[in-house]
Scaffold this motif. Structure first.
Motif, PDB file in Angstrom:
ATOM      1  N   ILE A   4      47.348  31.768  44.614  1.00  0.00           N
ATOM      2  CA  ILE A   4      46.913  31.178  43.340  1.00  0.00           C
ATOM      3  C   ILE A   4      47.226  32.105  42.156  1.00  0.00           C
ATOM      4  O   ILE A   4      47.590  31.636  41.071  1.00  0.00           O
ATOM      5  CB  ILE A   4      45.417  30.801  43.402  1.00  0.00           C
ATOM      6  CG1 ILE A   4      45.051  29.882  42.252  1.00  0.00           C
ATOM      7  CG2 ILE A   4      44.520  31.994  43.450  1.00  0.00           C
ATOM      8  CD1 ILE A   4      43.837  29.043  42.526  1.00  0.00           C
ATOM      9  N   PHE A   5      47.138  33.415  42.357  1.00  0.00           N
ATOM     10  CA  PHE A   5      47.432  34.343  41.261  1.00  0.00           C
ATOM     11  C   PHE A   5      48.942  34.446  41.021  1.00  0.00           C
ATOM     12  O   PHE A   5      49.374  34.606  39.875  1.00  0.00           O
ATOM     13  CB  PHE A   5      46.795  35.707  41.510  1.00  0.00           C
ATOM     14  CG  PHE A   5      45.291  35.728  41.297  1.00  0.00           C
ATOM     15  CD1 PHE A   5      44.601  34.607  40.869  1.00  0.00           C
ATOM     16  CD2 PHE A   5      44.565  36.896  41.521  1.00  0.00           C
ATOM     17  CE1 PHE A   5      43.213  34.624  40.673  1.00  0.00           C
ATOM     18  CE2 PHE A   5      43.175  36.926  41.319  1.00  0.00           C
ATOM     19  CZ  PHE A   5      42.504  35.789  40.902  1.00  0.00           C
ATOM     20  N   ILE A   8      49.665  31.594  38.874  1.00  0.00           N
ATOM     21  CA  ILE A   8      49.270  31.849  37.475  1.00  0.00           C
ATOM     22  C   ILE A   8      50.342  32.678  36.769  1.00  0.00           C
ATOM     23  O   ILE A   8      50.760  32.362  35.648  1.00  0.00           O
ATOM     24  CB  ILE A   8      47.876  32.525  37.425  1.00  0.00           C
ATOM     25  CG1 ILE A   8      46.789  31.483  37.748  1.00  0.00           C
ATOM     26  CG2 ILE A   8      47.625  33.185  36.064  1.00  0.00           C
ATOM     27  CD1 ILE A   8      45.372  32.035  37.843  1.00  0.00           C
ATOM     28  N   ILE A  13      50.188  27.222  37.300  1.00  0.00           N
ATOM     29  CA  ILE A  13      48.850  26.712  37.005  1.00  0.00           C
ATOM     30  C   ILE A  13      48.315  27.456  35.778  1.00  0.00           C
ATOM     31  O   ILE A  13      48.656  28.622  35.555  1.00  0.00           O
ATOM     32  CB  ILE A  13      47.868  26.793  38.210  1.00  0.00           C
ATOM     33  CG1 ILE A  13      47.628  28.236  38.632  1.00  0.00           C
ATOM     34  CG2 ILE A  13      48.339  25.973  39.394  1.00  0.00           C
ATOM     35  CD1 ILE A  13      46.451  28.352  39.578  1.00  0.00           C
ATOM     36  N   MET A  28      41.578  35.507  31.794  1.00  0.00           N
ATOM     37  CA  MET A  28      40.133  35.338  31.929  1.00  0.00           C
ATOM     38  C   MET A  28      39.785  34.817  33.312  1.00  0.00           C
ATOM     39  O   MET A  28      40.464  33.933  33.847  1.00  0.00           O
ATOM     40  CB  MET A  28      39.595  34.365  30.867  1.00  0.00           C
ATOM     41  CG  MET A  28      39.907  34.746  29.420  1.00  0.00           C
ATOM     42  SD  MET A  28      39.539  36.456  29.000  1.00  0.00           S
ATOM     43  CE  MET A  28      37.748  36.427  29.047  1.00  0.00           C
ATOM     44  N   ILE A  30      37.913  32.533  35.858  1.00  0.00           N
ATOM     45  CA  ILE A  30      37.483  31.134  35.704  1.00  0.00           C
ATOM     46  C   ILE A  30      35.976  30.964  35.957  1.00  0.00           C
ATOM     47  O   ILE A  30      35.375  29.961  35.551  1.00  0.00           O
ATOM     48  CB  ILE A  30      38.305  30.218  36.652  1.00  0.00           C
ATOM     49  CG1 ILE A  30      38.344  28.797  36.134  1.00  0.00           C
ATOM     50  CG2 ILE A  30      37.801  30.295  38.089  1.00  0.00           C
ATOM     51  CD1 ILE A  30      39.415  27.943  36.803  1.00  0.00           C
ATOM     52  N   ALA A  31      35.365  31.939  36.626  1.00  0.00           N
ATOM     53  CA  ALA A  31      33.916  31.886  36.906  1.00  0.00           C
ATOM     54  C   ALA A  31      33.290  33.199  36.453  1.00  0.00           C
ATOM     55  O   ALA A  31      32.914  34.039  37.268  1.00  0.00           O
ATOM     56  CB  ALA A  31      33.671  31.635  38.391  1.00  0.00           C
ATOM     57  N   HIS A  37      34.625  38.315  30.946  1.00  0.00           N
ATOM     58  CA  HIS A  37      35.089  38.780  32.268  1.00  0.00           C
ATOM     59  C   HIS A  37      36.567  38.435  32.435  1.00  0.00           C
ATOM     60  O   HIS A  37      36.952  37.282  32.407  1.00  0.00           O
ATOM     61  CB  HIS A  37      34.242  38.059  33.320  1.00  0.00           C
ATOM     62  CG  HIS A  37      34.566  38.393  34.742  1.00  0.00           C
ATOM     63  ND1 HIS A  37      33.831  37.895  35.784  1.00  0.00           N
ATOM     64  CD2 HIS A  37      35.526  39.156  35.314  1.00  0.00           C
ATOM     65  CE1 HIS A  37      34.308  38.341  36.931  1.00  0.00           C
ATOM     66  NE2 HIS A  37      35.354  39.098  36.677  1.00  0.00           N
ATOM     67  N   LEU A  39      40.536  39.544  34.436  1.00  0.00           N
ATOM     68  CA  LEU A  39      41.175  40.120  35.617  1.00  0.00           C
ATOM     69  C   LEU A  39      42.532  40.677  35.229  1.00  0.00           C
ATOM     70  O   LEU A  39      43.252  40.066  34.434  1.00  0.00           O
ATOM     71  CB  LEU A  39      41.391  39.042  36.685  1.00  0.00           C
ATOM     72  CG  LEU A  39      40.151  38.269  37.154  1.00  0.00           C
ATOM     73  CD1 LEU A  39      40.563  37.105  38.067  1.00  0.00           C
ATOM     74  CD2 LEU A  39      39.186  39.200  37.889  1.00  0.00           C
ATOM     75  N   SER A  85      37.722  44.427  44.584  1.00  0.00           N
ATOM     76  CA  SER A  85      37.303  44.058  45.939  1.00  0.00           C
ATOM     77  C   SER A  85      38.487  44.046  46.898  1.00  0.00           C
ATOM     78  O   SER A  85      39.563  43.550  46.556  1.00  0.00           O
ATOM     79  CB  SER A  85      36.678  42.663  45.905  1.00  0.00           C
ATOM     80  OG  SER A  85      35.539  42.667  45.073  1.00  0.00           O
ATOM     81  N   GLN A  92      36.278  40.512  48.746  1.00  0.00           N
ATOM     82  CA  GLN A  92      37.516  39.904  48.217  1.00  0.00           C
ATOM     83  C   GLN A  92      37.607  38.435  48.623  1.00  0.00           C
ATOM     84  O   GLN A  92      37.404  38.091  49.797  1.00  0.00           O
ATOM     85  CB  GLN A  92      38.750  40.661  48.726  1.00  0.00           C
ATOM     86  CG  GLN A  92      40.051  40.197  48.053  1.00  0.00           C
ATOM     87  CD  GLN A  92      41.267  41.023  48.441  1.00  0.00           C
ATOM     88  OE1 GLN A  92      41.229  41.816  49.392  1.00  0.00           O
ATOM     89  NE2 GLN A  92      42.355  40.830  47.717  1.00  0.00           N
ATOM     90  N   THR A  93      37.901  37.571  47.655  1.00  0.00           N
ATOM     91  CA  THR A  93      38.058  36.138  47.935  1.00  0.00           C
ATOM     92  C   THR A  93      39.456  35.637  47.591  1.00  0.00           C
ATOM     93  O   THR A  93      39.900  34.625  48.121  1.00  0.00           O
ATOM     94  CB  THR A  93      37.021  35.292  47.164  1.00  0.00           C
ATOM     95  OG1 THR A  93      37.193  35.503  45.758  1.00  0.00           O
ATOM     96  CG2 THR A  93      35.602  35.654  47.569  1.00  0.00           C
ATOM     97  N   HIS A  98      43.432  42.432  42.347  1.00  0.00           N
ATOM     98  CA  HIS A  98      42.970  42.209  40.970  1.00  0.00           C
ATOM     99  C   HIS A  98      41.857  43.191  40.648  1.00  0.00           C
ATOM    100  O   HIS A  98      41.029  43.520  41.490  1.00  0.00           O
ATOM    101  CB  HIS A  98      42.499  40.771  40.757  1.00  0.00           C
ATOM    102  CG  HIS A  98      41.560  40.278  41.802  1.00  0.00           C
ATOM    103  ND1 HIS A  98      41.987  39.861  43.045  1.00  0.00           N
ATOM    104  CD2 HIS A  98      40.212  40.145  41.801  1.00  0.00           C
ATOM    105  CE1 HIS A  98      40.944  39.502  43.764  1.00  0.00           C
ATOM    106  NE2 HIS A  98      39.849  39.675  43.038  1.00  0.00           N
TER     107      HIS A  98
HETATM  108  P1  5GP Z   1      37.269  38.541  44.187  1.00  0.00           P
HETATM  109  O1  5GP Z   1      36.079  37.768  44.681  1.00  0.00           O
HETATM  110  O2  5GP Z   1      38.439  38.385  45.125  1.00  0.00           O
HETATM  111  O3  5GP Z   1      36.986  39.956  43.820  1.00  0.00           O
HETATM  112  O4  5GP Z   1      37.649  37.880  42.803  1.00  0.00           O
HETATM  113  C1  5GP Z   1      38.359  36.686  42.674  1.00  0.00           C
HETATM  114  C2  5GP Z   1      38.080  36.204  41.270  1.00  0.00           C
HETATM  115  O5  5GP Z   1      39.066  35.263  40.923  1.00  0.00           O
HETATM  116  C3  5GP Z   1      36.719  35.504  41.144  1.00  0.00           C
HETATM  117  O6  5GP Z   1      35.948  36.180  40.150  1.00  0.00           O
HETATM  118  C4  5GP Z   1      37.083  34.076  40.744  1.00  0.00           C
HETATM  119  O7  5GP Z   1      36.198  33.518  39.807  1.00  0.00           O
HETATM  120  C5  5GP Z   1      38.480  34.226  40.161  1.00  0.00           C
HETATM  121  N1  5GP Z   1      39.327  33.068  40.336  1.00  0.00           N
HETATM  122  C6  5GP Z   1      39.510  32.379  41.489  1.00  0.00           C
HETATM  123  N2  5GP Z   1      40.379  31.371  41.292  1.00  0.00           N
HETATM  124  C7  5GP Z   1      40.761  31.441  40.000  1.00  0.00           C
HETATM  125  C8  5GP Z   1      41.647  30.663  39.200  1.00  0.00           C
HETATM  126  O8  5GP Z   1      42.269  29.696  39.632  1.00  0.00           O
HETATM  127  N3  5GP Z   1      41.795  31.029  37.889  1.00  0.00           N
HETATM  128  C9  5GP Z   1      41.120  32.086  37.367  1.00  0.00           C
HETATM  129  N4  5GP Z   1      41.337  32.363  36.084  1.00  0.00           N
HETATM  130  N5  5GP Z   1      40.277  32.844  38.088  1.00  0.00           N
HETATM  131  C10 5GP Z   1      40.094  32.525  39.385  1.00  0.00           C
END
Ligand code: 5GP
Ligand code: ZN
Length: 135
Positions: A4-5, A8, A13, A28, A30-31, A37, A39, A85, A92-93, A98
């Motif tokens: 997904i990154f 971007i 996307i 920025m 997204i959550a 906040h 990245l 993470s 890490q998700t 990042h």
């Molecule tokens: P992690 O949990 O791996 O440290 O952080 C992943 C981050 O990516 C989360 O804070 C999540 O909100 C953000 N994120 C996930 N999908 C997207 C996306 O499609 N766009 C943006 N801008 N941020 C995303």
């Protein structure tokens, strides 16, 4: 499935871009954990810190320092966290390296994810030696 990154970075996307150069891209989250906040990611795909060259890490930090200053100027936070993470065990998700920049305000709802308590000084020294051995 595509990262997904990477999508971007490629503009496939949408994302609220803040900064880019030849090596890194900042946008920025997204959550957001707090307003502002963002990245910072390398444009090249690396899963996390375990497979990223140190030079790329330097590029990330070269961008993080002025971006932190810009966040402070724009949003006037009381503080800021860098958060990063690695692997699921490390929260890490998204598996493209990042660095989170999270502005902080006194009284905001964020909390330290561990409870500080004094460790065993001997054990700490042994663990330090273990890491030094493999440097
Ligand atoms: P992690 O949990 O791996 O440290 O952080 C992943 C981050 O990516 C989360 O804070 C999540 O909100 C953000 N994120 C996930 N999908 C997207 C996306 O499609 N766009 C943006 N801008 N941020 C995303
Ligand atoms: Zn990627």
């Amino acid at each position: 499935m595509e990262c997904i990154f990477c999508a971007i970075v490629a503009g496939k996307i949408p994302a609220a871009k803040v900064y880019e150069n030849d090596h890194v891209f900042a946008f920025m989250d997204i959550a957001p954990a707090n307003p502002g906040h963002l990245l910072i990611i390398p444009k090249e795909h690396y899963r996390n810190i375990f497979d990223m060259p140190a030079e790329v890490g330097s590029k990330i930090m070269e961008a993080a320092v002025p971006l932190a200053a810009s966040i402070r100027e724009a949003l006037n936070p009381d503080g800021l966290n860098l958060f990063q993470s690695n692997e699921a065990a490390g929260f890490q998700t998204v598996f493209h390296f990042h660095l989170h920049l999270i502005p902080r305000w006194d009284g905001d709802p964020l909390r330290l994810p561990w409870k500080p308590s004094e460790g065993d000084i001997e054990e700490i020294g042994q663990i330090a030696a273990k890491i030094r051995e493999v440097l």
